[in-house]
Design an enzyme around this catalytic site. Structure first.
Site, PDB file in Angstrom:
ATOM      1  N   ILE A   1       0.815  -1.219   0.000  1.00  0.00           N
ATOM      2  CA  ILE A   1       0.000   0.000   0.000  1.00  0.00           C
ATOM      3  C   ILE A   1       0.848   1.268   0.000  1.00  0.00           C
ATOM      4  O   ILE A   1       0.307   2.373   0.024  1.00  0.00           O
ATOM      5  CB  ILE A   1      -0.966   0.028   1.209  1.00  0.00           C
ATOM      6  CG1 ILE A   1      -0.205  -0.126   2.523  1.00  0.00           C
ATOM      7  CG2 ILE A   1      -2.023  -1.045   1.065  1.00  0.00           C
ATOM      8  CD1 ILE A   1      -1.098  -0.023   3.757  1.00  0.00           C
ATOM      9  N   GLY A   2       2.158   1.115  -0.031  1.00  0.00           N
ATOM     10  CA  GLY A   2       2.995   2.312  -0.062  1.00  0.00           C
ATOM     11  C   GLY A   2       4.464   1.982  -0.062  1.00  0.00           C
ATOM     12  O   GLY A   2       4.882   0.942   0.460  1.00  0.00           O
ATOM     13  N   LYS A   3       5.256   2.865  -0.660  1.00  0.00           N
ATOM     14  CA  LYS A   3       6.704   2.702  -0.688  1.00  0.00           C
ATOM     15  C   LYS A   3       7.350   4.033  -0.336  1.00  0.00           C
ATOM     16  O   LYS A   3       6.805   5.099  -0.611  1.00  0.00           O
ATOM     17  CB  LYS A   3       7.187   2.249  -2.067  1.00  0.00           C
ATOM     18  CG  LYS A   3       6.759   0.837  -2.443  1.00  0.00           C
ATOM     19  CD  LYS A   3       7.336   0.428  -3.792  1.00  0.00           C
ATOM     20  CE  LYS A   3       6.914  -0.986  -4.156  1.00  0.00           C
ATOM     21  NZ  LYS A   3       7.467  -1.410  -5.471  1.00  0.00           N
TER      22      LYS A   3
ATOM     23  N   TYR B   1      12.625   4.366   3.073  1.00  0.00           N
ATOM     24  CA  TYR B   1      12.982   3.420   4.118  1.00  0.00           C
ATOM     25  C   TYR B   1      12.639   1.979   3.729  1.00  0.00           C
ATOM     26  O   TYR B   1      13.213   1.032   4.242  1.00  0.00           O
ATOM     27  CB  TYR B   1      12.226   3.765   5.412  1.00  0.00           C
ATOM     28  CG  TYR B   1      10.738   3.833   5.182  1.00  0.00           C
ATOM     29  CD1 TYR B   1       9.965   2.697   5.162  1.00  0.00           C
ATOM     30  CD2 TYR B   1      10.106   5.047   4.940  1.00  0.00           C
ATOM     31  CE1 TYR B   1       8.605   2.755   4.907  1.00  0.00           C
ATOM     32  CE2 TYR B   1       8.756   5.116   4.682  1.00  0.00           C
ATOM     33  CZ  TYR B   1       8.023   3.970   4.671  1.00  0.00           C
ATOM     34  OH  TYR B   1       6.677   4.024   4.397  1.00  0.00           O
TER      35      TYR B   1
ATOM     36  N   LYS C   1       5.382  -2.609   8.103  1.00  0.00           N
ATOM     37  CA  LYS C   1       6.421  -1.796   7.471  1.00  0.00           C
ATOM     38  C   LYS C   1       7.656  -2.678   7.310  1.00  0.00           C
ATOM     39  O   LYS C   1       8.227  -3.152   8.301  1.00  0.00           O
ATOM     40  CB  LYS C   1       6.714  -0.587   8.362  1.00  0.00           C
ATOM     41  CG  LYS C   1       7.531   0.516   7.731  1.00  0.00           C
ATOM     42  CD  LYS C   1       7.547   1.699   8.704  1.00  0.00           C
ATOM     43  CE  LYS C   1       8.370   2.856   8.185  1.00  0.00           C
ATOM     44  NZ  LYS C   1       8.375   3.984   9.146  1.00  0.00           N
TER      45      LYS C   1
ATOM     46  N   ASP D   1      11.033  14.502  12.022  1.00  0.00           N
ATOM     47  CA  ASP D   1      10.586  14.372  10.633  1.00  0.00           C
ATOM     48  C   ASP D   1       9.072  14.559  10.547  1.00  0.00           C
ATOM     49  O   ASP D   1       8.367  13.782   9.895  1.00  0.00           O
ATOM     50  CB  ASP D   1      10.995  13.009  10.064  1.00  0.00           C
ATOM     51  CG  ASP D   1      10.977  12.985   8.533  1.00  0.00           C
ATOM     52  OD1 ASP D   1      10.917  14.076   7.928  1.00  0.00           O
ATOM     53  OD2 ASP D   1      11.013  11.896   7.952  1.00  0.00           O
TER      54      ASP D   1
END
Length: 483
Positions: free
Chosen positions: A187-189, A192, A208, A309
């Site tokens: 669902i995401g890149k 990291y 993750k 961050d």
């Protein structure tokens, strides 16, 4: 010097042998290593046993695996030894788990004529102690076999009902959780690694998966999530962490609550907020940040933590309209007992677009923890600006600016360090505040706060607690007016 050919190594265990083969051999890449690892694991009956594996270690992973003890010494005991001098050299390796320190108190030895009887007495006592210990161990083992089973980890709370992050499940249970995870889809890149939607015991969770080059980020994020008293509804809920490795691949996993709305960055691109939603989101974000920045004194106190961050991509939107702060790979802690800042050895430096002026100007005092908190507050001001752009004023949805990143009109889409320094430090520019915001009481209030958060002088910026109290007062007064 790099070796021109690969080594032949013995491999033990289906997980470490190529193509799922049984015990046999494998061949490393040029410059690779042979290894043998021993590790304490839980078997099917719940007993702690020693698992032995062997295989080939590619050269690009040798630095990561470190050819010695586990990368997570406070988790499951694990020892790795490597060799490279000849083929099948790992057959001679015999790594052993460290023995626990003996719980005996030495007695001063007796000299002269009385020395021999004293030694005999000491020897007899040692024999008796060993016999009693052996009997106790045998009894304990029989009891375990008679019916003890590993504890069943509690199912994670649904994404909209989670009470937030805490110290997580027991460490051995975390390993069990990691083995039970069923990956569903990516669902995401990011830089990291990759985030997957997964299932655990019928519930949706987020996993993750870190790149091997991001070991420091995984280690620091795991440390931060397992901090005592981290639990808060506006900090992403932590479930478990684990590291899996063989001679051919390594996975570092972080398992957390799953929030279907995704990041604030993605959410704002398609959703228009009303003033109530805006204030709810803003208050929840600053509440999470205030808890993070707060130190709680006591025997089991919580250290103050700075995120380093803060940005809309690292904030998740929950189903109840609140937000949760995520991604602690760059976080720093303040150790009050030693009056020092605990900075993880991480090469990542944050996101350039959200860097405070003192960070861009390389003037942040790394020995002063308050400096890190004030840098967080600058970034928070930019996030509030992103949110206000997507809030309708006067009940008219058309009076909304399209989603944009901070400084979108002043720097390139992927700004360099120099781009941001020229804009934020040398030109002292800040995102613009549209006139319509000043005509809407909630937007005007947030505009005032964000301007104080991104002030060029760190000591002048508001603290997270002050912003939280100001928003709480504004929400109370607004509610009273409506009534």
């Amino acid at each position: 010097m790099r070796r021109s050919r690969g080594l032949v190594c013995e491999c033990l265990g289906a997980a470490t042998c190529p193509d799922g083969a049984a015990n046999g051999t494998c061949v490393t890449q040029p410059g690779g290593y042979c290894f043998v690892a021993v590790e304490e694991v839980l078997d099917d009956s719940g007993l702690v046993v020693v698992d032995r594996t062997a295989g080939c270690l590619p050269p690009d992973e040798s630095g990561f695996m470190q050819c010695k003890s586990s990368q997570v010494p406070h988790q499951h005991p694990k020892v790795i030894e490597c060799c490279f001098e000849s083929d099948l050299c790992n057959r001679r390796l015999q790594p052993a788990l460290p023995e626990p320190p003996p719980d005996v108190t030495e007695s001063p030895g007796a000299g002269g004529a009385g020395g021999a009887p004293t030694l005999l007495l000491a020897a007899a006592l040692c024999v008796a102690l060993l016999a009693a210990l052996a009997a106790a161990l045998l009894l304990l083992r029989r009891r375990r076999r008679a019916g003890k089973r590993p504890p069943s980890p509690p199912a994670p709370l649904p994404a909209d009902a989670s009470s937030g992050s805490g110290s997580g499940l027991p460490l051995l249970v975390q390993r069990t959780v990691a083995k039970q995870i069923q990956m569903v889809e990516s669902i995401g890149k990011g830089r990291y690694g990759e985030v997957w939607l997964a299932r655990w015991r019928g519930e949706r969770v987020a996993v993750k998966v870190f790149f091997t080059t991001e070991e420091a980020s995984w280690f620091r994020e795991t440390e931060i999530y397992q901090t005592v008293l981290m639990r808060h509804e506006n900090i992403l809920g932590f479930i478990a962490a684990d590291i899996k490795g063989t001679g051919s691949w390594t996975q570092m996993l972080l398992i957390t609550d799953y929030h279907e709305n995704g990041s604030l960055h993605d959410y704002l691109q398609t959703v228009v907020l009303d003033t109530n939603s805006l204030m709810t989101m803003a208050y929840s974000i600053v509440s999470g940040l205030a808890h993070l920045h707060m130190d709680i004194f006591g025997t089991k106190g919580k250290p103050a933590i700075a995120h380093r961050d803060i940005k809309s991509k690292n904030i998740l939107v929950k189903r109840n309209g609140q937000c949760a702060i995520a991604d602690f790979g760059l976080a720093v802690r303040y150790v009050a007992q030693r009056d020092e800042v605990d900075i993880a050895p991480n090469t990542r430096v944050g996101t350039r677009r959200y860097m405070a002026p003192e960070v861009l100007d390389e003037k942040l005092d790394v020995t002063n923890f308050d400096a890190f908190k004030m840098a967080d507050m600058y970034s928070l001001g930019l996030v509030l600006w992103e949110m206000c752009r997507r809030c309708c004023s006067g009940g008219k949805a058309q009076l909304v600016e399209p989603y944009a990143l901070p400084y979108h009109e002043l720097v390139p889409p992927d700004p360099s360090f120099e781009d941001m320094h020229a804009c934020v430090v040398r030109a002292a520019r800040r995102p613009g505040v549209p006139a319509r915001w000043l005509a809407s009481e909630p937007l005007a209030a947030l505009a005032q706060l964000m301007c104080e958060c991104w002030h060029s002088s760190p000591p002048v910026r508001l603290t997270a607690l002050r912003v939280k109290k100001t928003l709480a007062k504004f929400r109370t007064e607004t509610t009273v007016k409506l009534v």
